[in-house]
Scaffold this active site. Structure first.
Site, PDB file in Angstrom:
ATOM      1  N   TYR A 518       0.914  -1.223   0.082  1.00 58.54           N
ATOM      2  CA  TYR A 518      -0.010   0.185  -0.077  1.00 58.54           C
ATOM      3  C   TYR A 518       0.786   1.400  -0.065  1.00 58.54           C
ATOM      4  O   TYR A 518       2.061   1.122   0.533  1.00 58.54           O
ATOM      5  CB  TYR A 518      -0.794  -0.153   1.458  1.00 58.54           C
ATOM      6  CG  TYR A 518      -2.120  -0.902   1.146  1.00 58.54           C
ATOM      7  CD1 TYR A 518      -3.250  -0.515   0.939  1.00 58.54           C
ATOM      8  CD2 TYR A 518      -1.958  -2.533   1.327  1.00 58.54           C
ATOM      9  CE1 TYR A 518      -4.265  -1.341   0.387  1.00 58.54           C
ATOM     10  CE2 TYR A 518      -2.889  -3.346   1.134  1.00 58.54           C
ATOM     11  CZ  TYR A 518      -3.960  -2.615   0.924  1.00 58.54           C
ATOM     12  OH  TYR A 518      -5.199  -3.869   0.741  1.00 58.54           O
ATOM     13  N   TYR A 552      -0.494 -10.481  -1.149  1.00 54.06           N
ATOM     14  CA  TYR A 552       0.666  -9.802  -0.652  1.00 54.06           C
ATOM     15  C   TYR A 552       0.672  -9.904   0.900  1.00 54.06           C
ATOM     16  O   TYR A 552      -0.441 -10.642   1.661  1.00 54.06           O
ATOM     17  CB  TYR A 552       0.422  -8.218  -0.589  1.00 54.06           C
ATOM     18  CG  TYR A 552      -0.798  -7.701   0.003  1.00 54.06           C
ATOM     19  CD1 TYR A 552      -0.768  -7.202   1.436  1.00 54.06           C
ATOM     20  CD2 TYR A 552      -2.098  -7.329  -0.568  1.00 54.06           C
ATOM     21  CE1 TYR A 552      -1.686  -7.060   2.249  1.00 54.06           C
ATOM     22  CE2 TYR A 552      -3.124  -6.887   0.354  1.00 54.06           C
ATOM     23  CZ  TYR A 552      -3.015  -6.663   1.636  1.00 54.06           C
ATOM     24  OH  TYR A 552      -4.104  -6.271   2.207  1.00 54.06           O
ATOM     25  N   ARG A 573      -2.418 -12.383   2.243  1.00 52.83           N
ATOM     26  CA  ARG A 573      -3.796 -12.125   2.078  1.00 52.83           C
ATOM     27  C   ARG A 573      -3.995 -12.424   0.702  1.00 52.83           C
ATOM     28  O   ARG A 573      -3.138 -12.291  -0.293  1.00 52.83           O
ATOM     29  CB  ARG A 573      -3.740 -10.665   2.217  1.00 52.83           C
ATOM     30  CG  ARG A 573      -3.933 -10.380   3.664  1.00 52.83           C
ATOM     31  CD  ARG A 573      -4.972  -9.583   3.958  1.00 52.83           C
ATOM     32  NE  ARG A 573      -6.523 -10.333   3.832  1.00 52.83           N
ATOM     33  CZ  ARG A 573      -7.634  -9.721   3.507  1.00 52.83           C
ATOM     34  NH1 ARG A 573      -7.706  -8.283   3.453  1.00 52.83           N
ATOM     35  NH2 ARG A 573      -8.453 -10.427   3.554  1.00 52.83           N
ATOM     36  N   HIS A 576      -7.197  -8.648  -3.420  1.00 47.66           N
ATOM     37  CA  HIS A 576      -8.178  -8.034  -3.332  1.00 47.66           C
ATOM     38  C   HIS A 576      -8.331  -6.718  -3.504  1.00 47.66           C
ATOM     39  O   HIS A 576      -7.284  -6.153  -3.291  1.00 47.66           O
ATOM     40  CB  HIS A 576      -8.992  -8.444  -1.846  1.00 47.66           C
ATOM     41  CG  HIS A 576      -7.991  -7.808  -0.634  1.00 47.66           C
ATOM     42  ND1 HIS A 576      -6.880  -8.695  -0.519  1.00 47.66           N
ATOM     43  CD2 HIS A 576      -7.791  -6.730  -0.331  1.00 47.66           C
ATOM     44  CE1 HIS A 576      -6.445  -7.988   0.409  1.00 47.66           C
ATOM     45  NE2 HIS A 576      -6.726  -6.831   0.668  1.00 47.66           N
ATOM     46  N   HIS A 578     -10.366  -3.245  -1.827  1.00 48.31           N
ATOM     47  CA  HIS A 578     -10.980  -2.966  -0.818  1.00 48.31           C
ATOM     48  C   HIS A 578     -12.053  -1.823  -1.194  1.00 48.31           C
ATOM     49  O   HIS A 578     -11.755  -1.029  -2.254  1.00 48.31           O
ATOM     50  CB  HIS A 578     -10.252  -2.077   0.406  1.00 48.31           C
ATOM     51  CG  HIS A 578      -9.256  -3.055   1.072  1.00 48.31           C
ATOM     52  ND1 HIS A 578      -9.880  -3.499   2.328  1.00 48.31           N
ATOM     53  CD2 HIS A 578      -8.128  -3.428   0.676  1.00 48.31           C
ATOM     54  CE1 HIS A 578      -8.669  -4.281   2.474  1.00 48.31           C
ATOM     55  NE2 HIS A 578      -7.688  -4.210   1.897  1.00 48.31           N
TER      56      HIS A 578
END
Ligand code: BEZ
Ligand code: FE
Length: 647
Positions: A518, A552, A573, A576, A578
């Site tokens: 991120y 990730y 994870r 995806h 969000h």
């Protein structure tokens, strides 16, 4: 391998409120036409109700029943049977009425319908105890067992609290002794444990509100179950002592049971450890922390209910004790711990003076007392929810410590772990959230909070990478701002649960880059990327460009990473994107859309994947929907979010 013999008996049992009205029907079902009502002298109102219910089937009544079933009373009642020409017996009341009915049945062969109004449970047994010249004798025969038991909860609403308590403990005694009976069987065990659970919960409620119908129903059901145990397996020391004390010293039956039970349990505890553990669990209920020590827990329950605790208070003298020991040890009987004169003398001395018995399991008793002290320290918390949550948290923590026999070193390690977790938590790194996520607690709370509308899109955990106030973007923008990765055309709609479009919904989007990071994790990243705020159009629609998400790892260089290592878990994870979607009058939806077929879909480290959120991100070739020039293939994500109504 276990072995058992279970002798079940079918006794017709009618349970409910107002069931006395079915008395005639039940007597007729036995093919009978003349019922003799049996009860104790004070039950005139009940006799009236029974007469009314029986109607023309009433043959007469005998209201002279007495405690311990004296034979001279039975003989007088036999005359009433002859005089009235009765062809069945209807007993109303507690052990005295039921005892008389059984005494008559064994002498006449008449069938009995019994209507118990206490919790003594003798209605469910083929056992009759009678007294002649101060000596109690007991016998068992099939015809002693009543044919029909009719429980009417409404008849127990006026049972005085004290009688409810003593009679309830009498029932509990049947269940307790069933659990260490010489011929245990699984059906009887389960009946006994349920009876103990129900009584432990019902008696305090009855003491607080004698008219509590639900508590009364629980206690009466427990009485039936406990009585059924009594009628199925042999009883031990406790019942022998109570019969001796009642029959030979005239002590009141249920009161004697109440005084003796904790002491008889303490005597037997070393020889019935498993039974005591199960009794302790049943007494304390599920999720209530470390199980107490069973004998002291029963004593404490009786104390809290202000029940009788000493034989002295029941009228027994110290001089009576040696004879009681002699009678109780005169004939051998099955009991988990061998019955010795010295042992019984000590037990009776304790019961006579009424002090708390020594705990069978001192550790359990100490832990239970400690837990009680801690939970009652919250009693004055002004906010009831705070009180409830803290009390329950402490119960679970203490239960965890006790169940796992936690060591000081282990607990120190846990404190250290939490300390490191705290030190690492701050505005840019929230290790506590990560801990909650990797233990699945975030997902559990998410399910509880957000999954109440089945028609709405499921939610998924927020995660630590959401940033308040993402940059506003327009439809068609590319939130990847030219970063490497597989281009993704996102085409979503926001509707209500009926499918009606929601215009101007606020849609926040965030995701990791093609390396799995991120923006907030990248020290060299200048400003937000791969995060944006959009508003849906008049049709609830929204289109924008982004990147196909990749798996990730969550940040694994802190204590949570050590936890994952220690349990051989990976930190990844499933891929995806969000979404957080809000609109006036709708519940804000926080969710993620996972790539079908992506890695870790079945093994997400924060347990966030839900079937309805796993969607295709199909590869496309050729021109893009908005004419954007893209080198090579691109992917498409199409989805409709359904928002639940709410604030
Ligand atoms: C996330 O998806 O951003 C996330 C969720 C839970 C823990 C770590 C990351
Ligand atoms: Fe994420």
């Amino acid at each position: 391998m276990r072995e058992f013999v279970h002798s079940g008996h079918l006794v017709r049992t009618v349970f409910g409120t107002g069931t006395l009205g079915r008395l005639r029907e039940e007597a007729e079902a036995l093919g009978r036409t003349r019922a003799l009502i049996l009860t104790t002298p004070t039950r005139t109102a009940l006799v009236e109700q029974a007469r009314e219910a029986l109607g023309a089937l009433t043959a007469g009544e005998f209201t002279g029943a007495r405690m311990h079933t004296p034979v001279d009373v039975t003989e007088r009642a036999l005359e009433a049977v002859r005089e009235t020409g009765a062809d069945c017996l209807v007993a109303l009341g507690g052990g005295s009425a039921v005892g008389l009915s059984k005494a008559l049945a064994v002498r006449t062969g008449l069938p009995q319908v019994v209507v118990p109004t206490t919790y003594a449970g003798s209605e469910a047994t083929p056992v009759l105890g009678e007294t002649r010249d101060g000596v109690k004798t007991t016998r068992s025969a099939p015809e002693i067992r009543p044919r029909t038991i009719l429980y009417d909860v409404s008849l127990t609403l006026n049972l005085p609290v004290r009688t409810s308590v003593t009679s309830g403990v009498n029932a509990m005694a049947h269940a307790v002794e069933a659990l260490y009976a010489p011929q245990p069987d699984p059906i009887t065990d389960e009946l006994a444990l349920r009876a103990i659970r129900l009584l432990a919960s019902a008696l305090p409620r009855i003491a607080a509100d004698p008219g509590d119908g639900e508590a009364r129903a629980d206690a009466l059901e427990a009485a039936w179950l406990a009585g059924t145990c009594l009628g199925t397996v042999g009883m031990g020391l406790h019942h022998k002592l109570c019969h001796t004390l009642g029959g030979s010293f005239g002590l009141p039956h249920a009161d004697t049971h109440t005084v003796v039970l904790p002491h008889a349990m303490a005597y037997n505890a070393p020889a019935a450890e498993d039974a005591m553990r199960r009794i302790a669990r049943a007494l304390s209920g599920p999720g209530s922390g470390p199980a107490p020590d069973a004998p002291t827990a029963v004593y404490d329950l009786i104390t809290a209910l202000d029940g009788p605790r000493s034989l002295r208070d029941l009228g027994m003298t110290a001089e009576d004790l040696p004879r009681a020991v002699e009678l109780a040890t005169a004939t051998p009987y099955p009991n988990p711990r061998p019955v010795t004169a010295d042992g019984i003398a000590a037990l009776l001395q304790d019961a006579w003076s009424g002090h708390r018995p020594p705990p069978g399991d001192p550790l359990a008793a100490q832990l239970h007392t400690l837990l009680g002290e801690v939970t009652s320290s919250f009693d004055r918390a002004p906010d009831p929810r705070t009180r409830q949550l803290l009390t329950d948290l402490v119960r679970h923590l203490h239960g965890f410590a006790a169940d796992n026999d936690l060591t000081q070193a282990e607990w120190n390690l846990a404190i250290e772990f939490l300390t490191r977790t705290g030190h690492l938590s701050g505005p840019t790194r929230q290790e506590f959230i990560l801990l909650s996520d990797t233990l699945g607690v975030s997902s559990a709370v998410d399910v509880l909070t957000n999954s109440r509308t089945a028609e709405a899109t499921p939610s998924a955990v927020l995660g630590p990478f959401y940033v308040e106030g993402p940059p506003p973007r327009a439809h068609g923008d590319d939130i990847a701002a030219g970063l490497d990765g597989a281009p993704l055309y996102v085409d979503v709609r926001v509707t209500d649960i009926e499918g009606a479009p929601i215009a101007d919904a606020v849609v926040d989007v965030w995701q990791a880059n093609a390396d799995g990071f991120y923006d907030v994790q990248l020290p060299d990243q200048d400003g937000p990327v791969l995060r944006a705020r959009f508003h849906t159009d008049a049709d609830g629609g929204l289109v924008f460009w982004s990147l196909v998400p990749v798996p990730y790892p969550i940040p694994a260089d802190g204590p949570v990473g050590r936890l994952l290592d220690a349990t051989a878990r990976h930190p990844f994870r499933a891929p995806h994107v969000h979404f957080m979607i809000g609109a006036p009058g709708r519940k804000t939806l926080i969710t993620q859309l996972f790539v079908a077929g992506g890695q870790y879909i079945d093994d997400d480290t924060v347990f966030g994947v839900k079937d309805a959120l796993v969607v295709d991100y199909p590869e496309q070739k050729g021109p893009t929907p908005d004419g954007r020039a893209v080198d090579g293939p691109w992917h498409r994500l199409t989805y409709t979010f359904r928002l639940a109504p709410g604030a």
